[in-house]
Design a protein around this motif. Structure first.
Motif, PDB file in Angstrom:
ATOM      1  N   ILE A   1      -8.635  19.805   3.995  1.00 12.27           N
ATOM      2  CA  ILE A   1     -10.091  19.381   3.530  1.00 12.27           C
ATOM      3  C   ILE A   1     -10.315  17.995   4.122  1.00 12.27           C
ATOM      4  O   ILE A   1     -11.479  17.890   3.999  1.00 12.27           O
ATOM      5  N   SER A   2      -9.364  17.053   3.827  1.00 14.75           N
ATOM      6  CA  SER A   2      -9.657  15.937   4.131  1.00 14.75           C
ATOM      7  C   SER A   2     -10.259  15.585   5.656  1.00 14.75           C
ATOM      8  O   SER A   2     -11.325  14.855   5.905  1.00 14.75           O
TER       9      SER A   2
ATOM     10  N   LYS B   1      -3.267  14.243  12.815  1.00 15.70           N
ATOM     11  CA  LYS B   1      -4.023  13.662  13.674  1.00 15.70           C
ATOM     12  C   LYS B   1      -3.145  13.572  14.850  1.00 15.70           C
ATOM     13  O   LYS B   1      -3.704  13.699  16.139  1.00 15.70           O
TER      14      LYS B   1
ATOM     15  N   ILE C   1     -13.028  16.406  11.631  1.00 21.26           N
ATOM     16  CA  ILE C   1     -11.834  16.609  12.938  1.00 21.26           C
ATOM     17  C   ILE C   1     -11.534  18.048  12.640  1.00 21.26           C
ATOM     18  O   ILE C   1     -11.476  18.532  13.827  1.00 21.26           O
TER      19      ILE C   1
ATOM     20  N   ARG D   1      -3.249  21.660   2.281  1.00 19.63           N
ATOM     21  CA  ARG D   1      -4.639  21.996   1.872  1.00 19.63           C
ATOM     22  C   ARG D   1      -5.592  20.812   1.670  1.00 19.63           C
ATOM     23  O   ARG D   1      -6.593  20.724   2.411  1.00 19.63           O
ATOM     24  N   GLU D   2      -4.924  19.824   0.745  1.00 16.58           N
ATOM     25  CA  GLU D   2      -5.968  18.619   0.618  1.00 16.58           C
ATOM     26  C   GLU D   2      -5.802  17.778   2.009  1.00 16.58           C
ATOM     27  O   GLU D   2      -6.904  17.380   2.305  1.00 16.58           O
TER      28      GLU D   2
ATOM     29  N   GLN E   1       0.746  -0.935   0.087  1.00 19.90           N
ATOM     30  CA  GLN E   1       0.017  -0.135   0.277  1.00 19.90           C
ATOM     31  C   GLN E   1       1.095   1.271  -0.044  1.00 19.90           C
ATOM     32  O   GLN E   1       1.276   1.522   1.082  1.00 19.90           O
TER      33      GLN E   1
ATOM     34  N   ALA F   1     -13.690  17.258   6.040  1.00 22.56           N
ATOM     35  CA  ALA F   1     -14.613  16.372   5.687  1.00 22.56           C
ATOM     36  C   ALA F   1     -15.029  15.227   6.440  1.00 22.56           C
ATOM     37  O   ALA F   1     -16.372  14.649   6.588  1.00 22.56           O
ATOM     38  N   VAL F   2     -14.269  14.744   7.581  1.00 24.40           N
ATOM     39  CA  VAL F   2     -14.620  13.642   8.421  1.00 24.40           C
ATOM     40  C   VAL F   2     -14.858  14.063   9.777  1.00 24.40           C
ATOM     41  O   VAL F   2     -14.893  13.501  10.780  1.00 24.40           O
TER      42      VAL F   2
ATOM     43  N   LEU G   1      -3.672  14.521  18.952  1.00 28.78           N
ATOM     44  CA  LEU G   1      -3.633  13.769  20.084  1.00 28.78           C
ATOM     45  C   LEU G   1      -2.656  14.140  20.986  1.00 28.78           C
ATOM     46  O   LEU G   1      -2.815  14.266  22.347  1.00 28.78           O
TER      47      LEU G   1
END
Lengths: 230, 230
Positions: B53-54, B17, B60, B49-50, B4, B57-58, B21
DNA sequence: AGTTATAATATTGTCAGACCAATTTTCAAT
DNA sequence: ATTGAAAATTGGTCTGACAATATTATAACT
């Protein structure tokens, strides 16, 4: 009076959502490319990309580098990651999650018996026998225990119920809890499983729920002890 | 073997994130600016920025144009919007949602009585009297009915349970359902509410659950009729 | 000094163009 | 028909610029 000025990105997001709905796009369908979107929507690639990334974040789209954009199969994944962050920031009481799991399991029994859904009793027995074998051979007991309970939830003929149950379970899995179970208590669990199946067969909701309630008792006492220590 | 490959944006998302925390940032706290992030993370503004924005969207982060970036109070909002899209694309059976609501309400009664949580009986009575008044004066009956049931869920001393209950309720609200209730059936509901409160006061779980079960009966028959027509 | 209006600054929003990386398609060689 | 390299397509990242919005600093006024 607050007028919520909506950005271009948000407009594009809504347009894409509608496009998916109107064209009834299904998971794994190929979506438009960035280039097509910039041309059709007449906005910059930046805006298109930010919208796409936003939609990917909530599990609506799946962007494959070099390979195009696809409709994602919106399942639990996204919600789980949100709950994960919620758990990490807020902290959730284990007791609350276990209580919910108990409510779900008891509810499953009710749905199964009240609705008289077709149920493969034999299969439940077999799963429980695998559980017993895992107990006696030091195998993966948790695996078969989970399969047993999962089978009950699935049997309710309520996919949404099952989805939410899984969400709770995933949420619960975030909490590492070392409930060391000895052989004796595991055997007891095995017997309770069978007793629950018996009660279902006899359409005895009260008995089934009572046994399930007992089945949850050890973990509640464990939690209580844990809370007292901290 | 699938490796991945993780994009720069995803790396930045994880870093942000973790930053939240580690620094124990709370809702409405001011976060770093785009400029600060580009400098500290040594990536382009595009990537920052991306990622932002992500995360918005969720649910946070909360980006305020011109005003900076803030920690959002992650509540149900985002999950609801995801479920909304899930509902619009997949379609969810109303019966399933109502069954879940029944399970939740029955579960609430169990938690209340089993745990012997402190309960403001008087307040429940008053809410129900407001409900009665709304019935007789053609008022907003649904409002007080909802408050009554909400109060029961809240009383369980289980915030997570309440949150999930609200999610189900919001989800259910997406489905417009015209269950025309006449005065007579509403009065019956009122009486059932009181009977439930009585049973709680008497610690009579079975009676409380039986009454709640009856309370749900009309909507199930309605659904059944609706399913037959279609 | 305190308040208010205005200007300057900071911050996010959008745009354009370029190049890189991964994937898909094309097409010639076998 | 199969294979394999080349070309084209598509998403990932970078840079720089200007616009729109919000905040802060400044100046003017009472």
């Amino acid at each position: 009076m607050v007028i919520q000025k909506t950005s271009l990105v948000n407009i594009v997001i809504e347009k894409i959502k509608n496009y998916i709905l109107e064209n009834k796009l299904k998971p794994n369908d190929k979506f438009l490319t960035e280039k097509e979107l910039t041309e059709q929507l007449k906005v910059s690639r930046t805006v298109v990309r930010e919208a796409l990334i936003s939609l990917q974040a909530v599990g609506i789209l799946k962007i494959k580098p070099g390979g195009g954009i696809y409709i994602a199969d919106t399942k639990l994944g996204t919600i789980n990651s949100i709950l994960k962050h919620h758990y990490e920031t807020h902290g959730v009481k284990i007791r609350e999650l276990i209580e919910i799991r108990k409510i779900i399991e008891l509810g499953a029994l009710r749905l199964i018996i009240e609705k008289q859904v077709p149920l493969d009793i034999q299969q439940l027995r077999e799963i429980n026998e695998s559980y017993l074998q895992a107990i006696t051979t030091n195998g993966d007991t948790k695996k078969f225990d989970r399969i047993f309970h999962q089978s009950l939830i699935k049997a309710t003929d309520n996919d949404t119920f099952y989805d939410f149950s899984e969400i709770i379970h995933q949420y619960f899995a975030l909490v590492r809890i070392d409930l060391t179970e000895n052989q004796e208590s595991l055997i007891k669990s095995y017997k309770q499983h069978n007793e629950i199946v018996d009660a279902i067969k006899d359409n005895d909701l009260l008995h089934a729920q009572k046994t399930m309630n007992d089945h949850f008792e050890p973990i509640f006492t464990f939690i209580k002890k844990m809370e007292e220590e901290s």
